[in-house]
Motif scaffolding. Structure first.
Motif, PDB file in Angstrom:
ATOM      1  N   VAL A 171      -7.197  13.179   8.236  1.00 32.17           N
ATOM      2  CA  VAL A 171      -6.654  12.062   7.490  1.00 32.17           C
ATOM      3  C   VAL A 171      -6.242  12.606   6.124  1.00 32.17           C
ATOM      4  N   LYS A 172      -4.916  13.077   5.917  1.00 34.07           N
ATOM      5  CA  LYS A 172      -4.611  13.766   4.623  1.00 34.07           C
ATOM      6  C   LYS A 172      -3.192  13.050   4.226  1.00 34.07           C
ATOM      7  N   LYS A 173      -2.424  12.453   4.925  1.00 29.15           N
ATOM      8  CA  LYS A 173      -1.212  11.975   4.550  1.00 29.15           C
ATOM      9  C   LYS A 173      -1.013  10.616   4.997  1.00 29.15           C
ATOM     10  N   VAL A 174      -1.170   9.528   4.340  1.00 30.49           N
ATOM     11  CA  VAL A 174      -1.162   7.955   5.030  1.00 30.49           C
ATOM     12  C   VAL A 174       0.063   7.272   4.679  1.00 30.49           C
ATOM     13  N   TYR A 175       0.651   6.600   5.528  1.00 26.03           N
ATOM     14  CA  TYR A 175       1.704   5.810   5.334  1.00 26.03           C
ATOM     15  C   TYR A 175       1.031   4.178   5.692  1.00 26.03           C
ATOM     16  N   LEU A 176       1.226   3.540   4.518  1.00 27.51           N
ATOM     17  CA  LEU A 176       0.838   2.031   4.647  1.00 27.51           C
ATOM     18  C   LEU A 176       2.155   1.155   4.854  1.00 27.51           C
ATOM     19  N   LEU A 177       1.913   0.301   6.126  1.00 32.31           N
ATOM     20  CA  LEU A 177       3.036  -0.734   6.232  1.00 32.31           C
ATOM     21  C   LEU A 177       2.386  -1.976   6.480  1.00 32.31           C
ATOM     22  N   ASN A 178       2.574  -2.911   5.587  1.00 30.99           N
ATOM     23  CA  ASN A 178       1.873  -4.289   5.838  1.00 30.99           C
ATOM     24  C   ASN A 178       3.034  -5.467   5.557  1.00 30.99           C
ATOM     25  N   GLN A 203      -3.103  11.708   0.442  1.00 34.38           N
ATOM     26  CA  GLN A 203      -2.192  11.302  -0.271  1.00 34.38           C
ATOM     27  C   GLN A 203      -1.318   9.978   0.483  1.00 34.38           C
ATOM     28  N   ILE A 204      -0.986   8.961  -0.442  1.00 30.92           N
ATOM     29  CA  ILE A 204      -0.153   8.147   0.036  1.00 30.92           C
ATOM     30  C   ILE A 204       1.296   8.450  -0.076  1.00 30.92           C
ATOM     31  N   VAL A 205       1.786   8.588   1.241  1.00 31.22           N
ATOM     32  CA  VAL A 205       3.244   9.306   1.461  1.00 31.22           C
ATOM     33  C   VAL A 205       4.306   8.088   1.650  1.00 31.22           C
ATOM     34  N   GLY A 206       3.801   6.727   1.830  1.00 30.30           N
ATOM     35  CA  GLY A 206       4.663   5.559   2.053  1.00 30.30           C
ATOM     36  C   GLY A 206       4.091   4.443   1.816  1.00 30.30           C
ATOM     37  N   ASP A 207       4.561   3.464   1.433  1.00 31.54           N
ATOM     38  CA  ASP A 207       3.942   2.021   1.143  1.00 31.54           C
ATOM     39  C   ASP A 207       4.956   1.003   1.316  1.00 31.54           C
ATOM     40  N   ASP A 208       5.122   0.188   2.425  1.00 34.61           N
ATOM     41  CA  ASP A 208       6.112  -0.498   2.797  1.00 34.61           C
ATOM     42  C   ASP A 208       5.579  -2.030   2.929  1.00 34.61           C
ATOM     43  N   LEU A 209       5.968  -3.319   2.451  1.00 32.22           N
ATOM     44  CA  LEU A 209       5.612  -4.475   2.743  1.00 32.22           C
ATOM     45  C   LEU A 209       6.941  -4.728   3.169  1.00 32.22           C
ATOM     46  N   VAL A 210       6.691  -5.454   4.652  1.00 31.84           N
ATOM     47  CA  VAL A 210       7.826  -6.045   5.272  1.00 31.84           C
ATOM     48  C   VAL A 210       7.899  -7.436   5.517  1.00 31.84           C
ATOM     49  N   PRO A 211       8.994  -8.330   5.473  1.00 30.38           N
ATOM     50  CA  PRO A 211       9.214  -9.781   5.342  1.00 30.38           C
ATOM     51  C   PRO A 211       8.263 -10.321   6.607  1.00 30.38           C
ATOM     52  N   SER A 228       8.737  10.831   6.168  1.00 30.53           N
ATOM     53  CA  SER A 228       7.445  11.041   5.143  1.00 30.53           C
ATOM     54  C   SER A 228       6.634  12.214   5.266  1.00 30.53           C
ATOM     55  N   GLY A 229       6.374  12.524   6.752  1.00 30.46           N
ATOM     56  CA  GLY A 229       5.548  13.735   7.000  1.00 30.46           C
ATOM     57  C   GLY A 229       3.922  13.329   6.957  1.00 30.46           C
ATOM     58  N   ALA A 230       4.169  11.684   7.232  1.00 32.40           N
ATOM     59  CA  ALA A 230       2.497  11.285   7.494  1.00 32.40           C
ATOM     60  C   ALA A 230       1.652  11.823   8.680  1.00 32.40           C
ATOM     61  N   ASP A 231       0.482  11.804   8.586  1.00 37.77           N
ATOM     62  CA  ASP A 231      -0.305  11.971   9.777  1.00 37.77           C
ATOM     63  C   ASP A 231      -1.246  10.940  10.102  1.00 37.77           C
ATOM     64  N   THR A 232      -0.952   9.596   9.531  1.00 31.67           N
ATOM     65  CA  THR A 232      -1.788   8.585   9.784  1.00 31.67           C
ATOM     66  C   THR A 232      -1.245   7.231   9.185  1.00 31.67           C
ATOM     67  N   ILE A 233      -1.253   6.200   9.901  1.00 33.77           N
ATOM     68  CA  ILE A 233      -0.769   4.869   9.729  1.00 33.77           C
ATOM     69  C   ILE A 233      -1.807   3.841   9.380  1.00 33.77           C
ATOM     70  N   VAL A 234      -1.745   3.175   8.370  1.00 33.02           N
ATOM     71  CA  VAL A 234      -2.713   2.083   8.113  1.00 33.02           C
ATOM     72  C   VAL A 234      -1.826   0.724   8.041  1.00 33.02           C
ATOM     73  N   THR A 235      -2.414  -0.214   8.841  1.00 30.80           N
ATOM     74  CA  THR A 235      -1.550  -1.330   8.686  1.00 30.80           C
ATOM     75  C   THR A 235      -2.124  -2.489   8.946  1.00 30.80           C
TER      76      THR A 235
END
Length: 411
Positions: A171-178, A203-211, A228-235
């Motif tokens: 876990v090095k580059k995380v993309y947040l999608l919520n 690193q947080i390489v993305g942080d999206d909030l979806v309708p 983004s080059g993310a290696d992990t997704i958190v949702t």
């Protein structure tokens, strides 16, 4: 004299024992105010069946109070305003207990409405059991004596999840999608706070909030994740907003470890399985492979409905209510609320406590991993041949977080 004392003590015990059953045979009606139609209706329908199924299995002599619980579904369509309208209808119909869980917006509205109703209508008080809405505000700055949360809140879950993730070297580059409402916003907030404290190199390489409930195709978001080059997704997504995200990931061929709150919820496991092997983790108070009473309950539920029983907090809700009624020797919500406040009991997950200071359940949590069934983990989620197997248990005292609740208690 000693014999007299012993006799009085024995009589007191017998009186208490018989009084505990004073409400035996009563029917306790509970209004389930939930989105039973619309984008997340499949989840609400599953949970309505779950409440009714657990109640049927624990009714009468099978619960501490000897009462019969009758669960009535009332459709809020997933809207906070409709939840308030439905609450008024429930009160008009004489319901004194309500349950709700899907959507912290609706939960906050209901908690406030219940508090105001009870202040204005002494003798007609209502108790609210929240089985799934995890906004920390509900047991902090907006805490309410009449609200009892059975699930772990976002701070508890994220404390446990980030403690697990900090030990994962990949876990090095995380993309947040919520989802863009309080729960999704807080998943992102508390993840960033927790990982900054525990693994500042991440690193947080993305942080999206979806309708919420509006995105029909998550392909554009998946493209952003890939770029983004993310290696992990958190949702923290749930329902169709997670199911459609997984479908888009499958369609793109993007295979990344994903850390979730609600991957076991209706529909998502089937889509996960259609993508083959994937590294998906879930933070929850339960897993899919209990034995004993809970193992039989999940197996029987699947046989009866062809669906999974996954909202285990419902079981604790029935146990907490019945033990509160037994302790109060009454089904009166005022007496039952007082009995449940601070109560310790044996839940599905062992020792549990409804913390008195904020009415936040204190319980252990699990990290589970999506994998093929095996001899040790044999429950097939949505009959896919896959399951959520426990990989780490976090004790209640580790997952517990402090509260700022200044609870106003009835005089």
């Amino acid at each position: 004299m000693k014999n007299v004392v012993r006799f009085v003590a024995a009589c007191a015990v017998l009186a208490c024992s018989s009084a505990t059953w004073a409400q035996k045979g009563e029917t306790v009606r509970i209004a389930m105010i939930e989105g039973l139609s619309g984008p997340f209706g499949n989840v609400g329908q599953n949970q309505l069946k779950s409440w009714q199924f657990v109640a049927d299995n624990l009714n009468g002599a099978k619960n501490a109070a000897g009462v019969k619980f009758e669960i009535v579904g009332m459709d809020s369509k997933g809207s906070p305003q409709e939840a308030l309208n439905t609450f008024k209808a429930a009160v008009d119909q004489g319901f004194r207990y309500i349950v709700q869980g899907n959507g912290s917006g609706a939960a906050l509205a209901l908690s406030d409405a219940v508090g105001k109703h009870n202040e204005r209508n002494p003798g007609k008080e209502v108790v609210y059991l929240n089985y799934a809405a995890v906004d920390p505000a509900l047991t902090n700055e907006k805490c309410n004596y009449w609200h009892f949360r059975l699930d772990a809140d976002t701070t508890q879950k994220m404390e446990a999840l980030t403690s697990f993730m900090k030990e994962q070297p990949t876990v090095k580059k995380v993309y947040l999608l919520n989802q863009n409402y309080s729960h999704g916003q807080q998943v992102a907030k508390y993840f960033k706070e927790g990982m900054t404290r525990k693994r500042p190199d991440v690193q947080i390489v993305g942080d999206d909030l979806v309708p919420m409930g509006q995105v029909k195709d998550f392909a554009p978001y998946v493209a952003k994740i890939k770029q983004s080059g993310a290696d992990t997704i958190v949702t923290g997504n749930w329902g169709q907003d997670l199911t459609l995200l997984v479908k888009a990931l499958n369609d793109s061929g993007l295979k990344l470890p994903m850390y979730t709150y609600y991957a076991a919820v209706s529909g998502t496991p089937t889509v996960l399985a259609s993508g083959g092997e994937s590294e998906v983790f879930q933070i929850s108070y339960a897993h899919s492979n209990y034995t004993g009473v809970m193992g039989k309950l999940t197996s029987d539920f699947q046989k009866k409905f062809g669906d999974d029983f996954y909202t285990f907090s419902i079981y604790n809700g029935i146990v907490l209510l019945s033990e509160g009624m037994a302790k109060a020797q009454s089904t009166d919500p005022v007496k039952v609320a007082a009995a449940m406040s601070g109560m310790r009991f044996k839940g599905f997950n062992g020792d549990s406590e409804m913390r008195k200071s904020d009415h936040q359940m204190q319980q252990g949590l699990y990290i589970t991993k999506w994998q093929k069934v095996d001899k040790k983990n044999a429950y097939s989620v949505e009959k896919t041949g896959y399951t959520f197997a426990p990989v780490k248990y976090i004790e209640a005292y580790v997952a517990s977080t402090p509260t700022s609740c200044q609870m106003k208690r009835p005089s």
